[in-house]
Design a protein around this motif. Structure first.
Motif, PDB file in Angstrom:
ATOM      1  N   GLY A  94       0.749  -0.979  -0.214  1.00  0.00           N
ATOM      2  CA  GLY A  94       0.021   0.167  -0.642  1.00  0.00           C
ATOM      3  C   GLY A  94       0.856   1.499   0.309  1.00  0.00           C
ATOM      4  O   GLY A  94       1.749   1.033   0.074  1.00  0.00           O
ATOM      5  N   VAL A  95       0.147   2.434   0.000  1.00  0.00           N
ATOM      6  CA  VAL A  95       0.673   3.668   0.323  1.00  0.00           C
ATOM      7  C   VAL A  95       1.837   3.669   1.279  1.00  0.00           C
ATOM      8  O   VAL A  95       2.015   4.944   1.169  1.00  0.00           O
ATOM      9  CB  VAL A  95      -0.256   4.662  -0.356  1.00  0.00           C
ATOM     10  CG1 VAL A  95      -0.493   4.747  -1.749  1.00  0.00           C
ATOM     11  CG2 VAL A  95      -1.090   4.890   1.105  1.00  0.00           C
ATOM     12  N   ASP A  96       1.939   3.880   2.368  1.00  0.00           N
ATOM     13  CA  ASP A  96       2.535   3.350   3.882  1.00  0.00           C
ATOM     14  C   ASP A  96       3.805   3.316   3.334  1.00  0.00           C
ATOM     15  O   ASP A  96       4.505   3.563   4.282  1.00  0.00           O
ATOM     16  CB  ASP A  96       1.772   2.035   4.552  1.00  0.00           C
ATOM     17  CG  ASP A  96       2.087   1.315   4.293  1.00  0.00           C
ATOM     18  OD1 ASP A  96       2.293   0.633   2.991  1.00  0.00           O
ATOM     19  OD2 ASP A  96       1.025  -0.057   5.629  1.00  0.00           O
ATOM     20  N   LEU A  97       4.562   3.005   2.028  1.00  0.00           N
ATOM     21  CA  LEU A  97       5.301   3.279   1.514  1.00  0.00           C
ATOM     22  C   LEU A  97       6.497   4.026   1.425  1.00  0.00           C
ATOM     23  O   LEU A  97       7.823   4.167   1.145  1.00  0.00           O
ATOM     24  CB  LEU A  97       5.743   1.910   0.164  1.00  0.00           C
ATOM     25  CG  LEU A  97       5.195   1.234   0.424  1.00  0.00           C
ATOM     26  CD1 LEU A  97       4.827  -0.025  -1.016  1.00  0.00           C
ATOM     27  CD2 LEU A  97       6.234  -0.434   1.203  1.00  0.00           C
ATOM     28  N   PHE A  98       5.280   5.529   0.820  1.00  0.00           N
ATOM     29  CA  PHE A  98       6.130   6.365   1.509  1.00  0.00           C
ATOM     30  C   PHE A  98       5.681   7.776   2.181  1.00  0.00           C
ATOM     31  O   PHE A  98       5.129   7.397   3.235  1.00  0.00           O
ATOM     32  CB  PHE A  98       5.142   7.391  -0.249  1.00  0.00           C
ATOM     33  CG  PHE A  98       5.307   5.720  -1.128  1.00  0.00           C
ATOM     34  CD1 PHE A  98       6.791   5.648  -1.896  1.00  0.00           C
ATOM     35  CD2 PHE A  98       4.434   5.395  -1.997  1.00  0.00           C
ATOM     36  CE1 PHE A  98       7.083   5.361  -3.728  1.00  0.00           C
ATOM     37  CE2 PHE A  98       4.620   4.418  -2.738  1.00  0.00           C
ATOM     38  CZ  PHE A  98       6.003   4.488  -4.021  1.00  0.00           C
ATOM     39  N   GLU A  99       6.371   8.597   2.059  1.00  0.00           N
ATOM     40  CA  GLU A  99       6.511   9.826   3.272  1.00  0.00           C
ATOM     41  C   GLU A  99       5.721  11.035   2.361  1.00  0.00           C
ATOM     42  O   GLU A  99       6.552  11.306   1.447  1.00  0.00           O
ATOM     43  CB  GLU A  99       7.185   9.413   3.610  1.00  0.00           C
ATOM     44  CG  GLU A  99       8.111   8.217   4.918  1.00  0.00           C
ATOM     45  CD  GLU A  99       9.007   8.001   5.689  1.00  0.00           C
ATOM     46  OE1 GLU A  99       9.515   9.281   4.600  1.00  0.00           O
ATOM     47  OE2 GLU A  99       9.813   7.555   6.196  1.00  0.00           O
ATOM     48  N   GLU A 100       5.702  11.717   3.703  1.00  0.00           N
ATOM     49  CA  GLU A 100       4.941  13.418   2.872  1.00  0.00           C
ATOM     50  C   GLU A 100       6.579  13.782   2.732  1.00  0.00           C
ATOM     51  O   GLU A 100       6.987  13.649   3.288  1.00  0.00           O
ATOM     52  CB  GLU A 100       4.177  13.976   3.797  1.00  0.00           C
ATOM     53  CG  GLU A 100       2.419  13.101   3.690  1.00  0.00           C
ATOM     54  CD  GLU A 100       1.902  13.993   4.456  1.00  0.00           C
ATOM     55  OE1 GLU A 100       2.169  14.775   4.662  1.00  0.00           O
ATOM     56  OE2 GLU A 100       0.607  13.618   4.655  1.00  0.00           O
ATOM     57  N   GLY A 101       6.189  14.303   1.247  1.00  0.00           N
ATOM     58  CA  GLY A 101       7.338  15.055   1.583  1.00  0.00           C
ATOM     59  C   GLY A 101       8.646  14.774   0.655  1.00  0.00           C
ATOM     60  O   GLY A 101       9.496  15.228  -0.428  1.00  0.00           O
ATOM     61  N   GLU A 102       8.464  13.496  -0.070  1.00  0.00           N
ATOM     62  CA  GLU A 102       8.577  12.491  -0.860  1.00  0.00           C
ATOM     63  C   GLU A 102       9.077  13.305  -2.668  1.00  0.00           C
ATOM     64  O   GLU A 102       8.097  13.295  -2.515  1.00  0.00           O
ATOM     65  CB  GLU A 102       8.680  11.162  -0.434  1.00  0.00           C
ATOM     66  CG  GLU A 102       9.965   9.747  -1.082  1.00  0.00           C
ATOM     67  CD  GLU A 102       9.731   8.828  -0.488  1.00  0.00           C
ATOM     68  OE1 GLU A 102      10.242   7.565  -1.753  1.00  0.00           O
ATOM     69  OE2 GLU A 102       8.666   8.244  -0.178  1.00  0.00           O
ATOM     70  N   LYS A 103      10.229  12.460  -3.264  1.00  0.00           N
ATOM     71  CA  LYS A 103       9.816  12.835  -4.119  1.00  0.00           C
ATOM     72  C   LYS A 103      10.338  12.161  -5.076  1.00  0.00           C
ATOM     73  O   LYS A 103      11.115  10.866  -4.757  1.00  0.00           O
ATOM     74  CB  LYS A 103      11.278  14.141  -4.835  1.00  0.00           C
ATOM     75  CG  LYS A 103      11.790  15.460  -3.609  1.00  0.00           C
ATOM     76  CD  LYS A 103      10.343  16.262  -4.350  1.00  0.00           C
ATOM     77  CE  LYS A 103      11.566  17.414  -3.566  1.00  0.00           C
ATOM     78  NZ  LYS A 103      11.517  17.945  -2.454  1.00  0.00           N
ATOM     79  N   LEU A 104       9.256  11.748  -5.959  1.00  0.00           N
ATOM     80  CA  LEU A 104       8.987  10.703  -7.045  1.00  0.00           C
ATOM     81  C   LEU A 104       9.461  11.123  -8.310  1.00  0.00           C
ATOM     82  O   LEU A 104       8.998  12.729  -8.972  1.00  0.00           O
ATOM     83  CB  LEU A 104       7.613  10.282  -7.226  1.00  0.00           C
ATOM     84  CG  LEU A 104       7.642   9.771  -4.933  1.00  0.00           C
ATOM     85  CD1 LEU A 104       5.541   9.260  -4.841  1.00  0.00           C
ATOM     86  CD2 LEU A 104       8.325   8.616  -5.025  1.00  0.00           C
ATOM     87  N   ASP A 105       9.991  10.658  -9.106  1.00  0.00           N
ATOM     88  CA  ASP A 105       8.832  10.330 -10.531  1.00  0.00           C
ATOM     89  C   ASP A 105       7.657   9.147 -11.680  1.00  0.00           C
ATOM     90  O   ASP A 105       7.791   8.408 -10.749  1.00  0.00           O
ATOM     91  CB  ASP A 105      10.067   9.682 -11.227  1.00  0.00           C
ATOM     92  CG  ASP A 105      11.570  10.113 -11.375  1.00  0.00           C
ATOM     93  OD1 ASP A 105      11.477  11.478 -10.750  1.00  0.00           O
ATOM     94  OD2 ASP A 105      12.797  10.030 -11.553  1.00  0.00           O
ATOM     95  N   VAL A 106       7.132  10.426 -12.000  1.00  0.00           N
ATOM     96  CA  VAL A 106       5.911   9.673 -12.838  1.00  0.00           C
ATOM     97  C   VAL A 106       5.852   9.125 -13.669  1.00  0.00           C
ATOM     98  O   VAL A 106       6.060  10.256 -14.888  1.00  0.00           O
ATOM     99  CB  VAL A 106       4.487  10.881 -12.151  1.00  0.00           C
ATOM    100  CG1 VAL A 106       3.219   9.861 -12.392  1.00  0.00           C
ATOM    101  CG2 VAL A 106       4.867  10.826 -10.592  1.00  0.00           C
ATOM    102  N   ILE A 107       5.653   8.592 -13.911  1.00  0.00           N
ATOM    103  CA  ILE A 107       5.280   8.235 -16.063  1.00  0.00           C
ATOM    104  C   ILE A 107       3.971   8.014 -16.326  1.00  0.00           C
ATOM    105  O   ILE A 107       2.862   6.831 -15.353  1.00  0.00           O
ATOM    106  CB  ILE A 107       6.483   6.915 -15.653  1.00  0.00           C
ATOM    107  CG1 ILE A 107       7.911   6.869 -15.839  1.00  0.00           C
ATOM    108  CG2 ILE A 107       6.805   6.669 -17.688  1.00  0.00           C
ATOM    109  CD1 ILE A 107       8.501   5.262 -15.244  1.00  0.00           C
ATOM    110  N   GLY A 108       4.008   8.364 -17.742  1.00  0.00           N
ATOM    111  CA  GLY A 108       2.235   7.838 -17.717  1.00  0.00           C
ATOM    112  C   GLY A 108       2.185   7.809 -19.006  1.00  0.00           C
ATOM    113  O   GLY A 108       3.870   8.315 -19.716  1.00  0.00           O
TER     114      GLY A 108
END
Length: 210
Positions: A94-108
């Motif tokens: 689930g989304v609990d793998l991430f934290e607020e403020g973290e930077k991500l790359d989003v591919i679409g």
């Protein structure tokens, strides 16, 4: 730690930070993703985790056999992981793998616009609107001389298919996480239409916060 995730673009809204600033965000339904296969160096020559996402009513026989040990999912993607031994087939993430403020790359995939002219596709200005040039208003202009070079170079910006291509938005900030509804709220816009599949991956790109 897993380095990628799958989700579905829901739409855009805005939220207020603690200091009162309004931030436009894109809402993504991220997961739950099911581990459908674990690839190891012994069996496949490399290490990766295959994730499944999205409900599906019916699968063909090969796909159904591949997912027999986990769950039937519409989309399957391989992502990197620091240690594949931490995962097992059928495990739900689930989304609990991430934290607020973290930077991500989003591919679409960007929205498909079909066949488009040079002005819409590349932002050309068109030809003159006067002096009898009645048929050159939206023309692309010269694409190459007859004698020199005597050909059209590859990559020439001309009319053609617009959109529907893979785009990566880098260094997107997680503004808020809603683990109860598996929602990620990312700052700004991301590529893709509503309900389209997006792939999320962790990034080391340093982006200044504004």
């Amino acid at each position: 730690m897993i380095q990628g995730f799958l989700g579905r673009k829901i739409g855009m809204t805005q939220i207020f930070r603690e200091d009162g600033r309004v931030v436009p965000v894109t809402v993504i339904e991220a997961g739950p993703c099911i581990v459908t296969q674990i690839k190891t160096k012994e069996t496949d020559g490399y290490e990766a985790v295959q994730l499944g996402f999205g409900e599906v009513k019916k699968l063909n026989q090969p796909r159904a056999g591949h997912l027999k040990a986990s769950q039937q999912k519409r989309y399957l993607r391989e992502v990197k992981a620091d240690d594949v031994s931490e995962f097992e087939v059928g495990q739900s993430l689930g989304v609990d793998l991430f934290e607020e403020g973290e930077k991500l790359d989003v591919i679409g995939r960007s929205k498909g616009r079909g066949f488009a002219g040079a002005m819409k596709r590349w932002g050309f200005g068109g030809g003159p609107r006067t002096h009898g040039q009645s048929d050159r208003a939206r023309a692309p202009g010269s694409i190459g001389g007859g004698t020199t070079p005597g050909k059209v170079f590859k990559g020439m910006k001309m009319a053609g298919h617009m959109g529907n291509r893979r785009i990566t938005a880098k260094g997107v900030e997680i503004v808020k996480i809603d683990p109860d509804r598996n929602l990620l709220m990312l700052k700004g816009g991301i590529p893709g239409s509503i309900n389209s599949l997006v792939q999320i991956r962790r990034t080391n790109k340093r982006v200044s916060s504004t």
